[in-house]
Scaffold this motif. Structure first.
Motif, mmCIF file in Angstrom:
data_model
loop_
_atom_site.group_PDB
_atom_site.id
_atom_site.type_symbol
_atom_site.label_atom_id
_atom_site.label_comp_id
_atom_site.label_asym_id
_atom_site.label_seq_id
_atom_site.Cartn_x
_atom_site.Cartn_y
_atom_site.Cartn_z
ATOM 1 N N PHE A 70 -4.570 -10.008 -12.084
ATOM 2 C CA PHE A 70 -3.361 -9.165 -12.025
ATOM 3 C C PHE A 70 -2.179 -10.081 -12.278
ATOM 4 N N GLU A 92 4.549 -9.189 -2.374
ATOM 5 C CA GLU A 92 4.180 -9.380 -3.769
ATOM 6 C C GLU A 92 4.109 -7.996 -4.402
ATOM 7 N N HIS A 102 -3.199 -5.543 -2.458
ATOM 8 C CA HIS A 102 -4.104 -6.395 -1.693
ATOM 9 C C HIS A 102 -3.360 -7.021 -0.521
ATOM 10 N N TYR A 111 6.761 -12.270 -6.533
ATOM 11 C CA TYR A 111 6.856 -12.452 -5.082
ATOM 12 C C TYR A 111 8.320 -12.463 -4.657
ATOM 13 N N HIS A 147 0.530 -12.967 2.691
ATOM 14 C CA HIS A 147 1.430 -11.996 2.053
ATOM 15 C C HIS A 147 0.738 -10.663 1.872
ATOM 16 N N THR A 179 -3.444 -10.759 1.507
ATOM 17 C CA THR A 179 -3.993 -12.114 1.418
ATOM 18 C C THR A 179 -3.723 -12.867 2.721
ATOM 19 N N ALA A 234 0.598 -7.433 -0.890
ATOM 20 C CA ALA A 234 0.964 -7.064 -2.256
ATOM 21 C C ALA A 234 0.948 -5.549 -2.411
HETATM 22 ZN ZN ZN Z 1 -1.371 -11.881 -3.688
#
Ligand code: ZN
Length: 308
Positions: free
Chosen positions: A252, A266, A10, A256, A218, A12, A220
């Motif tokens: 999940f 992440e 993902h 990090y 961030h 973010t 991931a």
């Molecule tokens: Zn995240």
């Protein structure tokens, strides 16, 4: 070298207005809101997730909308652009759709031979749609199947120096596959998760990014499960990265670490997924709270701005 990383899990980012953010990603881009929850560390702020029908890893764009946030300043040390894949022939339809919605900075370009439409979101975040042969099933409630976004294609990291990041990506299993001007393309070999590409944009001429609304917080990367995540954690720690212990994010598990160029990475597990606490037919509708914040529900339902 690691073999557990499957691609992007993902991305973010930070936003200002939750309503504008929700409207843009669900109505304009046609993604499904798969979770309406709150920031674990600031529960009076939403955490909104948008993706395919289930928010499958590789499709999930997530936001923390802080209603009064000021805009970030783009620069180095961040994800500068998030790129979604769309079917061949769909760019004219997208151009018309985004134009009709008043989307700003709409432009067409080509990167490594692929046609793209670039634009900015409601908080100035830089986004792109790229034509890509992508077998993933899209969410088609809002946008037709021959046009709808399939999921992430890639992300572009803006950096003052490419070397240490190139080394890290190689360690994570990525191959350097192409280079053109300031752009260095890396991709995971194989053909599982389609979100396998990372571009590095070498821009020592830019200032360092200041985070704010419109900034990516961030990115991931996906691993299958907790066992794979622990292997990755150990390998990264052995290589000298300072990695957090696994943190339970309800949908999940996350670890990090800050990368040499400043971008926060992440590593997230594919399991358990967004349907762990909601019926698949109603994902993203109810306000879901992490158990430690459940006692705040009445207050949060009052202070969080309604989205729909
Ligand atoms: Zn995240």
């Amino acid at each position: 070298m690691l073999h557990q990383i499957k691609g992007i899990h993902h991305v973010t980012a930070l936003a200002s207005s939750p309503r504008a953010n929700n409207l843009f990603f669900t109505e304009t881009l046609g993604l499904r809101r798969v979770k309406k929850t709150v920031n674990f560390d600031a529960p009076d702020v939403y955490h909104l997730y948008y993706g395919d029908a289930l928010g499958t890893p590789g499709t999930a764009m997530t936001y923390f909308p802080f209603p009064n946030a000021t805009r970030g300043r783009p620069g180095t040390g961040e994800v500068g652009e998030t790129v979604f894949s769309v079917p061949g022939g769909s760019l004219p339809a997208w151009r018309a759709r985004l134009d009709a919605a008043g989307v700003a900075k709409l432009a067409q370009d080509s990167r490594f031979g692929d046609d793209r439409l670039t634009f900015v979101g409601p908080d100035g975040e830089r986004l792109a749609l790229v034509v890509h042969d992508d077998p993933r099933m899209p969410w088609t409630d809002t946008v037709a199947p021959d046009t709808a976004i399939r999921g992430f294609h890639s992300a572009t990291l803006t950096l003052a120096d490419v070397g240490p990041m190139a080394e890290l990506l190689a360690f994570m299993g990525y191959d350097a596959v192409a280079r053109n001007g300031t752009l260095h393309r890396f991709a995971l070999p194989g053909s599982g998760n389609q979100a396998r590409t990372i571009d590095l944009d070498l821009r020592p001429d830019l200032p360092r990014a200041d985070q704010g609304a419109g900034s990516v917080h961030h990115i991931a990367f996906a691993v299958e499960n907790r066992a794979r995540q622990l292997e990755v954690r150990e390998a990264l720690a052995d290589a000298g990265y300072r990695v957090t212990p696994p943190i339970d994010r309800d949908y999940f598990m996350a670890i990090y670490f800050r990368t040499p160029g400043g971008v926060l990475f992440e590593i997230a597990t594919d399991e358990p997924g967004f349907d762990r606490d909601e019926d698949r037919a109603h994902l993203g509708e109810a306000l879901k709270l992490p158990s430690q914040h459940e006692h705040l529900r009445r207050k949060l339902e009052r202070v969080l701005e309604p989205l729909d």
